[in-house]
Design an enzyme around this catalytic site. Sequence first.
Site, PDB file in Angstrom:
ATOM      1  N   ASP A 135       0.813  -1.220   0.000  1.00 25.11           N
ATOM      2  CA  ASP A 135       0.000   0.000   0.000  1.00 25.11           C
ATOM      3  C   ASP A 135       0.843   1.266   0.000  1.00 25.11           C
ATOM      4  OD1 ASP A 135      -2.397  -1.189   0.028  1.00 25.11           O
ATOM      5  OD2 ASP A 135      -2.804  -0.893   2.161  1.00 25.11           O
ATOM      6  N   LYS A 150      -3.645   3.451  -2.780  1.00 22.79           N
ATOM      7  CA  LYS A 150      -4.623   4.425  -3.242  1.00 22.79           C
ATOM      8  C   LYS A 150      -4.045   5.782  -2.906  1.00 22.79           C
ATOM      9  CE  LYS A 150      -8.428   1.413  -2.119  1.00 22.79           C
ATOM     10  NZ  LYS A 150      -8.146   0.555  -1.025  1.00 22.79           N
ATOM     11  N   MET A 165      -7.793   9.061   9.131  1.00 20.71           N
ATOM     12  CA  MET A 165      -8.285   9.672   7.883  1.00 20.71           C
ATOM     13  C   MET A 165      -9.069  10.944   8.204  1.00 20.71           C
ATOM     14  SD  MET A 165      -9.362   6.184   5.917  1.00 20.71           S
ATOM     15  CE  MET A 165      -9.630   5.156   7.348  1.00 20.71           C
TER      16      MET A 165
HETATM   17  N1  SAH Z   1      -4.437   0.234   9.048  1.00 20.64           N
HETATM   18  C1  SAH Z   1      -3.887   1.536   9.329  1.00 20.64           C
HETATM   19  C2  SAH Z   1      -4.878   2.643   9.028  1.00 20.64           C
HETATM   20  C3  SAH Z   1      -5.222   2.760   7.555  1.00 20.64           C
HETATM   21  S1  SAH Z   1      -6.298   4.083   7.237  1.00 20.64           S
HETATM   22  C4  SAH Z   1      -3.424   1.594  10.786  1.00 20.64           C
HETATM   23  O1  SAH Z   1      -3.717   0.664  11.558  1.00 20.64           O
HETATM   24  O2  SAH Z   1      -2.740   2.550  11.145  1.00 20.64           O
HETATM   25  C5  SAH Z   1      -5.175   5.363   6.810  1.00 20.64           C
HETATM   26  C6  SAH Z   1      -5.094   6.390   7.909  1.00 20.64           C
HETATM   27  O3  SAH Z   1      -4.248   5.925   8.933  1.00 20.64           O
HETATM   28  C7  SAH Z   1      -4.491   7.704   7.482  1.00 20.64           C
HETATM   29  O4  SAH Z   1      -5.431   8.537   6.846  1.00 20.64           O
HETATM   30  C8  SAH Z   1      -4.066   8.266   8.815  1.00 20.64           C
HETATM   31  O5  SAH Z   1      -5.153   8.772   9.539  1.00 20.64           O
HETATM   32  C9  SAH Z   1      -3.594   7.020   9.529  1.00 20.64           C
HETATM   33  N2  SAH Z   1      -2.147   6.823   9.389  1.00 20.64           N
HETATM   34  C10 SAH Z   1      -1.507   5.756   8.910  1.00 20.64           C
HETATM   35  N3  SAH Z   1      -0.176   5.901   8.987  1.00 20.64           N
HETATM   36  C11 SAH Z   1       0.032   7.120   9.541  1.00 20.64           C
HETATM   37  C12 SAH Z   1       1.182   7.854   9.905  1.00 20.64           C
HETATM   38  N4  SAH Z   1       2.424   7.380   9.719  1.00 20.64           N
HETATM   39  N5  SAH Z   1       1.022   9.076  10.460  1.00 20.64           N
HETATM   40  C13 SAH Z   1      -0.217   9.569  10.687  1.00 20.64           C
HETATM   41  N6  SAH Z   1      -1.332   8.925  10.355  1.00 20.64           N
HETATM   42  C14 SAH Z   1      -1.229   7.704   9.806  1.00 20.64           C
END
Ligand code: SAH
Length: 280
Positions: free
Chosen positions: A46, A68, A183
Site C-alpha cells: 500500500d 490508493k 483519515m
Molecule cells: N491500518 C492503518 C490505518 C489505515 S487508514 C493503521 O492501523 O494505522 C489510513 C489512515 O491511517 C491515514 O489517513 C491516517 O489517519 C492514519 N495513518 C496511517 N499511517 C500514519 C502515519 N504514519 N502518520 C499519521 N497517520 C497515519
Amino acid sequence: MESLPFEMPEFAPGSVWLVGAGPGDPGLLSLLGYHALRSADAIVYDALVDTRLIDAARPGALREYAGKRGGKPSPKQRDISLRLVELARAGHRVLRLKGGDPFVFGRGGEEALTLVGAGVPFRIVPGISSGVGGLAYAGIPVTHRDVNHAVTFVTGHGVTGDLPDGLDWRALAHGAPVLVFYMALKHLDAIVRRLIAAGRPPGDAAAIVVRASLPDQRVLETTLAQAPRAAEAAGLQPPGLFVVGEAVRLRAGLDWLGAMSHNRSLDADPLRLARDAASA
Ligand code: SAH
C-alpha cells in the site's frame, strides 16, 4: 532470514500473509512480518508502506503497488483482493503488506474474506496501528491512568469518501476522554463542528500528527476548536491522525523523540498545569 532463537511458521507457496507494516518506521515491522518479507515471492503493498521495507524484500520478488493515492487512478479494493487470489493460485508466497494494522481501518477483513471465499490459505500478522504506535512517536499515550481509562478510534472517512454515516456524535463527544480519528484531515472541519455541537468542550486539548514515526513526522498541538484553522495554516497533508483529549498534554513530558533529536526539555509533571487550572 537470519536465524532467530525461535521457530517461524512456514510461509507456504500458494498462501497469502496479510501483514501490518506499522505506522512508518521500518523498525516497527514485527519479526513475523520481516520473515514474510524475506521469504515472499510476490509483495502487494500500500501507499502507506515505507519504500525502505519494499527494498528489503527478497531479491527477485515480484513487487506490486496497490496503493490508493488521492487524485490518481487506483486499483479498486475488489481488484486487489482478486489479484491476491490470482498470485496465490499461481503458487506464489504472497505477502500483502499494509500500513499500520491490517484489521484497523485497513480493509484487511475484506481481503481476507475474499481469500476465504476462494479457498486460499492465509495468515494475519498484526501490525502496530498508527493510532497507537504513531501517537507514541508523538509522545502521546492513548491511555494514562490519571486522565483516561478509555479511548475511541474513529474513521473520518466512510465508504463514499464522506464522513461515515451512522456515527453517534453525542456518544462520541461524551463517551471517551480520548478520541483518535484516522483519515481525519479531509473532513477535519466537519468533525470538529459535530463534536462541539454534540457537547465536547471547544477548549479540549487536541493534536494532529502527520507522517507519524517517519523522518518528516509533524505534530501540531492545538485545541479542538482551533484545530481546522491551525492545520490549514500549517499546511498539513495526509496521512494524519487527529487526537482529542487531555492525554495530549502529556506530550510536554513524553515527547521523547523531540528530546532526542532537538534537545527539547521534558516536563516530569506535564499534567500540573491542567490540575492547577482545574482547581483554580
Ligand atoms: N491500518 C492503518 C490505518 C489505515 S487508514 C493503521 O492501523 O494505522 C489510513 C489512515 O491511517 C491515514 O489517513 C491516517 O489517519 C492514519 N495513518 C496511517 N499511517 C500514519 C502515519 N504514519 N502518520 C499519521 N497517520 C497515519
